[in-house]
Write an enzyme that holds these catalytic residues in place. Structure first.
Site: not given
Ligand code: THU
Ligand code: ZN
Length: 287
Positions: A94, A96, A121, A124
């Site tokens: 992710h 973050e 999310c 994270c």
């Molecule tokens: N994603 C993040 O990078 N951070 C978050 O907290 C929300 C979700 C990314 C993970 C995945 O690559 C895409 O967004 C869809 O979930």
């Molecule tokens: Zn996340």
């Protein structure tokens, strides 16, 4: 709002410095654009998102971590999501995690503030709860300023497992290599954060464009842990490089003898990305 040309040239500059902007550059940008550092971070979020590689979701997430570092402005560490098309969805990095890992890998003292293109999310929020200053961490979203505590009340964290260490507040361990490895790999493993499994580990990817190391960052809830390979791959992406698009000389995984837990997943991820890959597996001991 920065112009497209300006965003593109900043992207090139940040890519060349492997995903960071240090205090003097941040100061100069804030002055020339008439912004404070938080406004600059928001303006630079589209640049962070350019580093994303989301072949499954096509959803680009960017994050920027600030270490004020006793300076008036502070150092900025970029991060973006990284998906693996033919692996379990849970292996995604992710944005973050990528930004915090970037700060950690570059020796930042802490993260005071993280700006993100979208609300973080639950996974994270849990990953960030491992930070030393989780109680004071500020989170800035495009339309909202908030804190981790507000986003994650009634939390579960390292203290619940009797662990008094945290990310940015853990003692490096002393390691003795059984085989020869580079100083940077040994250092990355000794600075890794593995209070739960005890597998202080790191990965080094040697490429035609330089070497990239990543260290293991564990989490009290276990699942949001960032593996050393994910960490190294994320660091490569922040230099604009993908493992399947450049010549790889060598990949080394260093783990603690008797505590190994990364080999199978590292092989699976590498096999899904590279046609032919040899993973050099080195064990070390704690001294
Ligand atoms: N994603 C993040 O990078 N951070 C978050 O907290 C929300 C979700 C990314 C993970 C995945 O690559 C895409 O967004 C869809 O979930
Ligand atoms: Zn996340």
């Amino acid at each position: 709002m920065l112009s497209q040309d300006m965003l593109q040239s900043l992207y090139e500059r940040i890519k060349a410095s492997r995903g960071k902007l240090l205090n003097s550059e941040v100061k100069q940008l804030c002055k020339s654009l008439g912004m404070d550092v938080e406004a600059l971070m928001l303006a630079l979020l589209p640049v962070a998102a350019k580093f994303a590689k989301p072949p499954i979701s096509n959803f680009y997430v960017g994050a920027i971590a600030l270490d004020r570092n006793l300076e008036e402005f502070g150092d900025l560490y970029f991060g973006a999501n990284l998906e693996f098309a033919h692996e379990a969805l849970s292996l995604v990095v992710h944005a973050e995690q990528s930004a915090i890992n970037n700060a950690w890998s570059n020796g930042a003292a802490k993260v005071d503030l993280i700006a993100i293109t979208d609300a973080p999310c639950g996974y994270c929020r849990q990953f960030m709860n491992e930070l030393h200053n989780a109680d004071e961490l500020n989170v800035t979203l495009p339309h909202k300023k908030t804190t981790l505590r507000h986003l994650l009340p009634e939390d579960f964290g390292p203290n619940d497992l009797g662990n008094s260490q945290s990310v940015f507040n853990s003692e490096p361990v002393r390691l003795q290599a059984i085989e020869h490895v580079s100083d940077s790999l040994l250092k990355a493993a000794s600075r890794s954060y593995a209070p739960y499994s005890g597998n202080y580990s790191a990965v080094e990817i040697e490429t035609e464009h330089g070497n990239f190391v990543g260290s293991y960052i564990e989490n009290a809830a276990y699942s949001p842990s960032l593996s050393p390979l994910q960490s190294a791959l994320s660091q490569m992406e922040l230099a604009g490089l993908s493992i399947d698009e450049c010549r790889i000389h060598k990949i080394t995984l260093l783990e603690i003898e008797g505590k190994e837990n990364q080999l199978d997943v590292a092989k699976a991820v590498l096999n899904s990305l590279l046609y032919e890959v040899e993973l050099n597996h080195v064990k070390v001991r704690l001294v």
